[in-house]
Design an enzyme around this catalytic site. Structure first.
Site, short mmCIF file in Angstrom:
data_model
loop_
_atom_site.label_atom_id
_atom_site.label_comp_id
_atom_site.label_asym_id
_atom_site.label_seq_id
_atom_site.Cartn_x
_atom_site.Cartn_y
_atom_site.Cartn_z
N SER A 1 0.82 -1.22 0.00
CA SER A 1 0.00 0.00 0.00
C SER A 1 0.85 1.27 0.00
O SER A 1 0.32 2.36 -0.20
CB SER A 1 -0.94 0.00 1.21
N CYS A 2 2.18 1.13 0.21
CA CYS A 2 3.03 2.33 0.18
C CYS A 2 3.20 2.89 -1.24
O CYS A 2 3.80 3.94 -1.43
CB CYS A 2 4.38 2.06 0.81
N LYS B 1 7.94 -1.07 -6.63
CA LYS B 1 6.65 -1.79 -6.67
C LYS B 1 5.74 -1.22 -7.77
O LYS B 1 5.02 -1.98 -8.43
CB LYS B 1 5.96 -1.70 -5.31
#
Ligand SMILES: NC(=O)c1ccc[n+]([C@@H]2O[C@H](COP(=O)([O-])OP(=O)(O)OC[C@H]3O[C@@H](n4cnc5c(N)ncnc54)[C@H](OP(=O)(O)O)[C@@H]3O)[C@@H](O)[C@H]2O)c1
Length: 324
Positions: A119-120, A151
């Site tokens: 979620s970062c 990511k």
């Protein structure tokens, strides 16, 4: 926009499934669930057996094993201190791991692949709860931007494979996870295992108090890894779409509430103090899980129960968990 389709077939129980990172927090939970669901063709390699930054070795492995499904749960993962101290490692190693695995999987046209992010990836000031379409709409949290960029590149890599080769690969973005096999290290752990370690040490040492960083007011969403594993397998069975899918509970708690649950689970009866000179971090981080909920999945582990199970696991595996 989410153009999810339901065109994929459920996984074949006999399919050869490679779980990259099968000894980690997430990978081990996915492996356990696949095994208990009767999947017979699981393949895993430890880091020392196959270093995923070694591109040639990864290609050789895929050529030899010919997996039909790949779950990419291997990554260099760490908390805020590790991320802000070693940004090059988090950017470079994660880029290498995912590029090698995705390229090698494409080379043999692996039909189904799940890439795991975090979620970062979302902007620091994304509207809460965070929707999938807020990706790339604002600046990232600087303490883990290098990790997040790796990511994000992975998500775009999966989308590019879908566009260019038409393979139904997907990505999932879990919220903060916890459970057995977590990293309880004093220097690189995430919030919950860090709290468990601190409260357990305090209980064992009969300390009068535990001091945590910040004010205790920031809110965090926590998902048990068994729920995460079940969501991943559910997505592989039922979901096909280019956009990353948020995986969470849709509920958050203040750090103070979470610390109290940990104190209760460990049996620590002393005082909790807050070092308000230390930073709080992001005030709130909650994922919008409507895409996942729309596929018919929901979490099943209550946070207080999950914390108790994790404390029991930490106690039973204290020596090995502490050494990580
Ligand atoms: N934990 C969370 O709260 C969380 C939240 C959101 C997303 N995720 C995502 O979930 C994925 C897995 O995270 P995790 O928490 O399960 O991490 P983890 O417990 O640290 O597991 C990662 C696994 O990857 C392996 N690995 C690392 N580098 C490798 C390499 N060069 N070659 C081969 N294997 C390598 C590790 O093996 P070694 O330990 O032997 O190096 C470990 O087994 C990551 O993509 C992460 O971003 C995690």
């Amino acid at each position: 926009m989410n153009d999810a389709k339901n065109t994929v077939q459920p996984l074949d129980k006999a399919a050869k499934i490679y779980v990259a990172g099968h000894r980690g927090l997430v990978g081990s939970a996915i492996w356990r669930l696949l095994e208990s669901d009767g999947f017979a063709g699981l393949v895993g390699r430890t880091h020392s057996e196959l270093d995923l930054t070694d591109r040639e070795a990864v290609f050789r492995f895929f050529d030899r094993e010919q997996p039909e499904v790949v779950v990419l749960a291997a990554a260099k993962v760490g908390g805020i201190v590790a991320n802000s101290t070693y940004p090059v490692d988090f950017l470079s190693i994660n880029s290498q791991i995912q590029t090698n695995v995705l390229d090698a999987a494409l080379n043999i046209r692996v039909p189904r692949l799940l890439f795991l992010g975090s979620s970062c990836i979302y902007p620091k000031f994304a509207e809460q709860p965070i929707r999938e379409d807020s990706l790339l709409t604002g600046p990232l949290e600087p303490t883990n931007d290098a990790y997040a960029i790796a990511k994000i590149a992975g998500i775009l890599h999966v989308q590019a494979v879908r566009r260019q080769y038409g393979l139904p690969w997907i990505s999932a973005m879990p919220t903060n996870l916890y459970g057995p096999n977590d990293n309880f290290s004093a220097t690189s752990s995430h919030v919950l295992p860090g709290l468990i370690r601190r409260y357990e040490e305090a209980r064992r040492g009969s300390a009068a108090y535990v001091e945590n960083w910040g004010t205790g007011t920031p809110r965090r969403e926590l998902l048990h890894v068994d729920d995460m594993a079940s969501a991943c397998i559910h997505l592989l069975n039922h979901f096909d779409g280019p956009q990353q899918v948020n995986v969470g509970t849709g509920r958050d708690h203040s750090i103070a509430e979470i610390a109290q649950m940990v104190a209760d689970a460990t049996g620590f009866t002393g005082e909790t103090r807050w070092d308000t000179d230390r930073p709080d971090g992001t005030p709130r981080k909650l994922l919008d899980i409507s895409t996942l909920a729309g596929t018919g999945w929901e979490p099943s582990v209550e946070l207080a129960d999950g914390i108790k199970v994790t404390v029991d696991w930490y106690r039973a595996n204290f020596a090995s968990a502490d050494a990580r």
